[in-house]
Each structure stands twice: as structure tokens, then as C-alpha cells.
Write an enzyme that holds these catalytic residues in place. Structure first.
Site, short mmCIF file in Angstrom:
data_model
loop_
_atom_site.label_atom_id
_atom_site.label_comp_id
_atom_site.label_asym_id
_atom_site.label_seq_id
_atom_site.Cartn_x
_atom_site.Cartn_y
_atom_site.Cartn_z
N ILE A 1 3.08 12.80 9.41
CA ILE A 1 3.19 14.25 10.46
C ILE A 1 4.45 14.72 9.94
O ILE A 1 5.61 14.62 9.92
CB ILE A 1 2.48 14.53 11.62
CG1 ILE A 1 1.80 13.11 11.60
CG2 ILE A 1 2.71 15.57 12.25
CD1 ILE A 1 1.05 13.44 13.23
N THR B 1 0.59 -1.34 0.16
CA THR B 1 -0.24 -0.04 0.23
C THR B 1 1.01 1.25 -0.48
O THR B 1 0.81 2.36 -0.72
CB THR B 1 -0.68 -0.13 1.52
OG1 THR B 1 -1.61 -1.63 1.50
CG2 THR B 1 -2.25 1.35 1.24
N LYS C 1 7.14 3.12 18.40
CA LYS C 1 6.98 5.00 18.56
C LYS C 1 7.36 5.29 19.28
O LYS C 1 8.54 6.44 18.79
CB LYS C 1 5.28 5.49 18.00
CG LYS C 1 4.95 4.34 16.56
CD LYS C 1 4.29 4.74 16.50
CE LYS C 1 3.40 4.28 14.97
NZ LYS C 1 1.82 4.22 14.40
N LYS D 1 9.16 0.62 12.31
CA LYS D 1 8.96 1.77 13.88
C LYS D 1 9.67 -0.18 14.67
O LYS D 1 10.94 0.03 15.08
CB LYS D 1 7.78 1.89 13.99
CG LYS D 1 7.12 0.93 14.30
CD LYS D 1 5.35 1.52 13.62
CE LYS D 1 4.90 0.11 13.41
NZ LYS D 1 3.54 0.55 12.71
N GLU E 1 -6.59 -3.86 12.38
CA GLU E 1 -6.37 -4.73 11.66
C GLU E 1 -7.16 -5.80 12.34
O GLU E 1 -7.89 -6.19 13.08
CB GLU E 1 -5.28 -5.60 11.72
CG GLU E 1 -3.78 -4.17 12.31
CD GLU E 1 -3.18 -4.06 10.60
OE1 GLU E 1 -3.67 -5.04 9.99
OE2 GLU E 1 -3.09 -3.46 10.00
N GLU F 1 11.41 9.24 7.92
CA GLU F 1 10.27 10.06 8.88
C GLU F 1 8.58 9.51 9.28
O GLU F 1 8.14 9.54 9.87
CB GLU F 1 9.62 10.99 7.96
CG GLU F 1 9.20 12.42 8.57
CD GLU F 1 8.96 13.42 9.45
OE1 GLU F 1 10.49 14.06 10.13
OE2 GLU F 1 8.57 13.17 11.09
#
Ligand code: HSE
Length: 430
Positions: free
Chosen positions: A138, A15, A207, A107, A192, A131
Site C-alpha cells: 500500500i 520471498t 508498524k 519494520k 506463522e 515504504e
């Protein structure tokens, strides 16, 4: 325009990978003008190159062999978007060792293999940019690492999991139960099929490890901090804390300096409705940071999704092309040794929900145990309903330690008048 094109290889045609291709298709002119160079998405590698992803791409750019990227000396930037630990880790290490800059949204991998990956990048004098790994689209990590680098951070507070935030927002707006909202979110494709990672706080924890690294220079692995999800929160908790106490419930990742120690934790948190983070709803993410020079700063936007995440990935590529000579810096190294506070010693105010038989003397017993642990109460509310033998008691405490709250509540839960396990939610007072 410089005659040498910058060649990019993309590993992972899922995706986000499709979003990256879409951005290069739509905005290539703009990107090339910005960097002043020709940019070429030269190769896309995936095990499945047959399925139509709905993006235009010429078939000679597609390959199932990762060597077509990792061993191609013309490719200087590798985008890794397959996720997970292996083979993503091996591909990234190989790309870095072959002198290629790497852009990733992974991550989980960064949180677990931070030291190996960043050391390999440093050793080979190339960049690793990520990023998209926190907060999706963001702009968060680069500002934290560069624009805000002059600050000593007091705290970083993040609503960084869209699934959990969507569930809590719906519970709050519609008075629904956790399980019912989760089911609806799964039906709509927002959650999910196996949502454990999101609702138990692990995604937020990974994160937070990255935010803590950039903000405080500490690499704190997940075993070293408290991670708690949102599954035990009921509509009763949300309604009482919202209507009577004027708080919203959010799954928060917190890293903050208290004295000489760093508090790192993930758990549901009551945030005053007047706080900026209280307005971060639905699948949106928000990160509120307090620096000693800049004061409070909040970043807000879409923390997931194909195009927002692809926006961050392509932004990293543009940044590397524009600044590829620059080294990498990750947080203030002098604070790397700041000890992480033991969760038992963390101090908060708490909202507590008890369920007790409506009998004389129950509150007396409860307050006796609380005072034994030095816990003082700010407020107590008991619902009245003569038809029910058991009723909820809602309490707010003054500041107390985790150790004392846990010990007091285990003792209270053993009283014969207590008919269901207690729950507590920490209150954000920052
Ligand atoms: N599963 C994550 C979320 C998105 O719900 O926010 C990817 O980080």
C-alpha cells in the site's frame, strides 16, 4: 538515456527478494523509461545461492559475500531484505556510511533503531526508504510524509496486521473459536508457526511506531505504549457486539492527538459497521488518517505477500533514482516533544463481558462496584439459559478511564458469583 547506469545491490534472496528480481525482470524497460536512466540489479547476496527460487537470474550476479555490495563503489542503492536486527542493522549502517541509499522492509529494525539509522543517513547525505515496512504494497508512508505533509494529524488508525485481521474476520464470518481459526490459518500458510508476534500485537506496534513518527514526528518506543493482542476474544464477544451492537472487532493501532498529548496504543477495538475501516477484511490492511486540512483519508490494500511488498521496494528504488538529491524529512519536528498519554488516563466507551452465576442480587453488586468507580452503563444484556448455572452478562459503558475500568473489573472478578475472568474491548468513537 543517461549513459551512467544506476547499480543496485540486493541483500536477501528470500520471498520478497525474489519478488524484487521478478519485477526487475518483467518491468525493467518500463522502470528505465520512467527514470530516464539505465538501471542494473548488479548483485544479489544471500547465504544460500543454490536453492531455485523460481526466478531467472544469471549466476554471476549471485554472491555469498556482502562486501560485494557494501564495498562496490558502483552500487549506489542497497536493498536490505534479510529482516531481523543483526546483521541487518550492521549492513544498513555500513551501506549508509559508504554513501549508498538504502531501501528496506525491516519494520522491527526501524522501530528499534530509528534514531541511529536516520541520523546515519542524514550525516552521509543519503536516503533511507522503507515504504514496504508498513502496509506491504500500500502506498502509505510516502503520501503520509510528503503529499499530506501540510496537515496536522488528528489521528491515524491502522489495521496493519493481516494475520490478526484474517483470524478476526473468520471468527466473525463463521462463528469459529480463535484457536480453531489460528490452526486453520497455520495449515494454509497464512499464519506463522509461531504466531505470537502477529496475534499479540507486536507487529502492529512496530508498524505503529513508524506511522507515529511520520504522522506526528514523535519517536515513541514500544515500552512507552499499551500493546494488547486478540487471543482472549471469544465467538460470544464477536456475535454479541456484531448482531446486537453493530460493531466489528479489529486489531487496531491508534495514534491520536488528544489535547496536548498523544495517545499511542494497540488493542482489539470495536468499530461501528458504518466506519470505512469496518470493511477491511481477511488479510487486507487499511489505514485511516484524519488531517486538519485534508479530512479523512483511507489507504487500503495488501499488507504482505511477495509481489505487493516487492512493488513497494522497487517503487522506493525508482523514487530514489528520480529524486536522489532530495534530503529526508520525518514528520513535523516541532511536535517531537508531545508527551505520550499514560494509558491509565485514556478515555473510552467499553464493551464488557462478565460471566456470573444466575442468582438474585448479582447485577446489583456489579453495578455497585461500577458506580464506585464512576462508571455509568449505557446498556446491559443477560443471556437466558436455565440449563446453565453461569451466564454471560454483556455491558456497554459510557465514557470511563482505563484506570477506573481496570480497577472496577478486578474488584468485580473477585466476587464469588463471578465464575470466569471478565473481558473488555474499547469502542472506537472518533
Ligand atoms: N506478519 C505480517 C502480517 C506481515 O500478518 O500482516 C508482515 O508485516
Amino acid at each position: 538515456m543517461n549513459s551512467q547506469p544506476i547499480n543496485i545491490g540486493l541483500i536477501g534472496f528470500g520471498t520478497i527478494g525474489s519478488g524484487v528480481i521478478e519485477i526487475f525482470n518483467q518491468n525493467l524497460d518500463l522502470i528505465q523509461k520512467k527514470v530516464g536512466k539505465e538501471v542494473n540489479l548488479k548483485k544479489i547476496v544471500d547465504l544460500d545461492i543454490e536453492t531455485d527460487r523460481g526466478v531467472e537470474i544469471s549466476s554471476d550476479k549471485l554472491s555469498t559475500d556482502v562486501k560485494d555490495i557494501l564495498e562496490d563503489p558502483e552500487i549506489s542503492i542497497v536493498i536490505e531484505l534479510i529482516g531481523g536486527y543483526e546483521p541487518a542493522r550492521s549492513f544498513i549502517i555500513k551501506a549508509l556510511e559508504n554513501g549508498k541509499h538504502v531501501v528496506t522492509a525491516n519494520k522491527a529494525l526501524l522501530a528499534k533503531h530509528w534514531e541511529e539509522i536516520t541520523a546515519t543517513a542524514e550525516r552521509n547525505n543519503v536516503r533511507i526508504s522503507f515504504e514496504a515496512s508498513v502496509g506491504g504494497g500500500i502506498p502509505l508512508l510516502q503520501p503520509l510524509n510528503e503529499s499530506l505533509a501540510a496537515n496536522n494529524f488528528e489521528g491515524i488508525y491502522g489495521i496493519i496486521n493481516g494475520t490478526a485481521n484474517y483470524i478476526l474476520t473468520k471468527m466473525s464470518e463463521e462463528g469459529l473459536k480463535f484457536d480453531d481459526v489460528l490452526k486453520e490459518a497455520q495449515e494454509k500458510g497464512y499464519a506463522e508457526q509461531d504466531p505470537t508476534f502477529d496475534i499479540e500485537g507486536h507487529d502492529t506496534a512496530q508498524k505503529l511506531i513508524i506511522l507515529t513518527m511520520l504522522g506526528f514526528g514523535n519517536y515513541v518506543t514500544q515500552e512507552k505504549f499499551h500493546v494488547e493482542g486478540i487471543t482472549k476474544i471469544t465467538p460470544q464477544d464477536i456475535e454479541f457486539t456484531s448482531k446486537t451492537l453493530r460493531y466489528v472487532t479489529k486489531l487496531l493501532g491508534i495514534s491520536r492527538k488528544v489535547g496536548n498529548e498523544l495517545e499511542v496504543r494497540v488493542h482489539p477495538t470495536l468499530i461501528p459497521k458504518t466506519h470505512l475501516l469496518a470493511s477491511v477484511n481477511d488479510v487486507f490492511n487499511g489505514v485511516y488518517m484524519v488531517g486538519d486540512a485534508v479530512g479523512p483519508v483511507m489507504m487500503y490494500g495488501q499488507g504482505a505477500g511477495m509481489m505487493p511488498t516487492a512493488s513497494a521496494v522497487v517503487g522506493d528504488c525508482i523514487d530514489i533514482i528520480s529524486n536522489s538529491q532530495k534530503g529526508i524529512t520525518y514528520g513535523p519536528p516541532q511536535s517531537r516533544e508531545t508527551p505520550v498519554k499514560n494509558m491509565d488516563n485514556v478515555i473510552s466507551r467499553y464493551y464488557i463481558r462478565l460471566t456470573a452465576l444466575d442468582q438474585p442480587g448479582v447485577l446489583h453488586k456489579i453495578s455497585g462496584i461500577l458506580s464506585e468507580y464512576n462508571i455509568s452503563l449505557e446498556s446491559v444484556n443477560q443471556e437466558q439459559n436455565e440449563a446453565e448455572p453461569s451466564l454471560p452478562i454483556f455491558m456497554v459503558t459510557h465514557e470511563a478511564s482505563e484506570k477506573n475500568i481496570n480497577a472496577a473489573l478486578s474488584q468485580i472478578d473477585e466476587l464469588k458469583e463471578i465464575t470466569a475472568p471478565s473481558l473488555f474491548i474499547r469502542i472506537l468513537d472518533e
